[in-house]
Design a protein around this motif. Structure first.
Motif, mmCIF file in Angstrom:
data_model
loop_
_atom_site.group_PDB
_atom_site.id
_atom_site.type_symbol
_atom_site.label_atom_id
_atom_site.label_comp_id
_atom_site.label_asym_id
_atom_site.label_seq_id
_atom_site.Cartn_x
_atom_site.Cartn_y
_atom_site.Cartn_z
ATOM 1 N N GLN A 21 0.865 -1.263 0.100
ATOM 2 C CA GLN A 21 0.174 0.054 -0.072
ATOM 3 C C GLN A 21 0.799 1.046 -0.034
ATOM 4 N N ASN A 22 2.266 1.107 -0.355
ATOM 5 C CA ASN A 22 3.230 2.163 -0.206
ATOM 6 C C ASN A 22 3.288 2.745 1.237
ATOM 7 N N ILE A 23 3.015 2.384 2.278
ATOM 8 C CA ILE A 23 3.155 2.712 3.396
ATOM 9 C C ILE A 23 4.785 2.218 4.072
ATOM 10 N N PRO A 24 5.574 3.164 4.355
ATOM 11 C CA PRO A 24 6.969 2.647 4.350
ATOM 12 C C PRO A 24 6.954 2.281 5.883
ATOM 13 N N VAL A 25 7.558 0.945 6.021
ATOM 14 C CA VAL A 25 7.569 0.463 7.433
ATOM 15 C C VAL A 25 8.970 -0.394 7.468
ATOM 16 N N TYR A 26 9.552 -0.506 8.613
ATOM 17 C CA TYR A 26 10.959 -0.661 8.999
ATOM 18 C C TYR A 26 11.015 -2.156 9.934
ATOM 19 N N PRO A 27 11.065 -3.528 9.251
ATOM 20 C CA PRO A 27 11.199 -4.538 10.317
ATOM 21 C C PRO A 27 12.554 -4.626 10.865
ATOM 22 N N GLU A 28 12.667 -5.120 11.970
ATOM 23 C CA GLU A 28 13.860 -5.252 12.762
ATOM 24 C C GLU A 28 13.936 -6.510 13.299
ATOM 25 N N HIS B 228 21.272 -6.672 22.974
ATOM 26 C CA HIS B 228 20.697 -7.546 23.995
ATOM 27 C C HIS B 228 21.590 -7.333 25.252
ATOM 28 N N ARG B 229 21.267 -7.172 26.504
ATOM 29 C CA ARG B 229 21.936 -6.802 27.520
ATOM 30 C C ARG B 229 22.493 -8.458 27.964
ATOM 31 N N LEU B 230 21.787 -9.164 28.033
ATOM 32 C CA LEU B 230 22.238 -10.631 28.307
ATOM 33 C C LEU B 230 23.044 -11.458 27.422
ATOM 34 N N THR B 231 22.623 -11.401 26.108
ATOM 35 C CA THR B 231 23.382 -12.182 25.097
ATOM 36 C C THR B 231 24.454 -11.277 24.382
ATOM 37 N N GLY B 232 24.264 -10.152 24.429
ATOM 38 C CA GLY B 232 25.326 -9.117 23.843
ATOM 39 C C GLY B 232 24.901 -9.105 22.283
ATOM 40 N N ARG B 233 23.903 -9.862 21.798
ATOM 41 C CA ARG B 233 23.818 -9.980 20.473
ATOM 42 C C ARG B 233 23.148 -8.638 19.895
ATOM 43 N N LYS B 234 23.471 -8.214 18.715
ATOM 44 C CA LYS B 234 22.945 -7.030 18.164
ATOM 45 C C LYS B 234 21.978 -7.519 17.016
ATOM 46 N N TYR B 235 20.812 -6.626 16.893
ATOM 47 C CA TYR B 235 19.854 -6.813 16.075
ATOM 48 C C TYR B 235 19.640 -5.594 14.934
ATOM 49 N N HIS B 236 19.438 -6.123 13.851
ATOM 50 C CA HIS B 236 19.568 -5.049 12.730
ATOM 51 C C HIS B 236 18.260 -5.045 11.975
ATOM 52 N N PHE B 237 17.930 -3.849 11.112
ATOM 53 C CA PHE B 237 16.734 -3.934 10.195
ATOM 54 C C PHE B 237 16.876 -4.846 9.215
ATOM 55 N N ILE B 238 15.915 -5.438 8.716
ATOM 56 C CA ILE B 238 15.904 -6.073 7.484
ATOM 57 C C ILE B 238 14.915 -5.775 6.462
ATOM 58 N N THR B 239 15.127 -6.278 5.215
ATOM 59 C CA THR B 239 14.050 -6.336 4.419
ATOM 60 C C THR B 239 12.943 -7.289 4.551
ATOM 61 N N PRO B 240 11.667 -7.223 3.703
ATOM 62 C CA PRO B 240 10.742 -8.218 3.979
ATOM 63 C C PRO B 240 11.359 -9.642 3.686
ATOM 64 N N ASP B 241 12.304 -9.716 2.865
ATOM 65 C CA ASP B 241 12.913 -10.892 2.666
ATOM 66 C C ASP B 241 14.012 -11.644 3.565
#
Ligand code: ZN
Length: 235
Positions: free
Chosen positions: A12-19, A79-92
């Protein structure tokens, strides 16, 4: 679930950002500055329309409160416990940009959810208690027994009254006279006979409008003074 919503909105041309996150993911929607209660209403309506019930919604509160809270969260978390970083992704599922630095650059000026889309969802969320009640069929032919405020509201429609003071387009939308409005946040709902400012100036009846109008112009914006003037103007 969130990826389905991502794809639907992007179609619908609504910009959204999955993370990505530790337990799944987040979906970010960036908007122009928006009153917290409206942001929450918009979010709830969006989730309801897409039948998503067990999704956490931010902001958590309608407005700022003192002390630490979980009003909002920040993107690109570690993440405080795991130290893992999480990033933004494309729908794929691919990273939105190869490095965190590039993601930050990209998200420094994100594509915003169109204001019209926000307004169209918000318009469906006005609690029925806020919307003016339709005039009952059995109303007496004489105004006796009606309060002055009821008589004022019955005398002129919100659209006819406000059109004299605010320039409205064909959709009955215009710049709000009560805040520094760049977005045409102000609208009149002709069918349900109320006005509204989505930036948070509230809205409802002719009387509410005129109370704010008077206050803005240095006059007594109290209910009593306002209906007194409206009586002189309209009867
Ligand atoms: Zn406003």
């Amino acid at each position: 679930m969130l990826l389905t919503l991502t794809r639907t909105l992007q179609q619908q041309n609504i910009p959204v950002y999955p993370e990505l996150s530790r337990r799944g993911g987040h979906l970010w929607l960036f908007t122009e500055p928006l009153n917290g209660s409206f942001a929450r209403r918009f979010g709830k309506q969006l989730l309801a329309e897409h039948h998503l019930s067990d999704v956490e919604l931010y902001p958590k509160q309608d407005q700022l409160v003192s002390g630490p809270g979980s009003l909002v969260r920040l993107p690109l978390g570690i993440h405080r416990l795991t130290g893992r970083k999480y990033h933004f992704i494309t729908p794929d599922g691919e990273p939105l940009a190869p490095t965190f630095r590039e993601q930050i650059t990209l998200l420094a000026s994100p594509a915003l959810v169109p204001f019209g889309f926000i307004m169209s969802l918000l318009a469906k969320t006005l609690p029925s208690a806020e919307a003016p009640k339709p005039t009952p069929e059995h109303k007496p032919t004489s105004p006796a027994g009606h309060t002055l405020s009821e008589r004022i509201k019955a005398r002129i429609s919100v659209l006819d009254f406000i059109s004299q003071y605010v320039q409205l387009d064909a959709k009955h939308t215009g710049f709000c006279p009560f805040h520094d409005d760049q977005k045409q946040s102000f609208s009149v709902n002709m069918e349900q006979n109320y006005w509204h400012c989505f930036a948070g100036c509230s809205g409802q009846t002719v009387i509410d409008f005129w109370m704010l109008w008077r206050a803005k112009h240095g006059q007594d914006g109290s209910f009593t003074a306002t209906i007194k003037e409206l009586r002189e103007m309209l009867f």
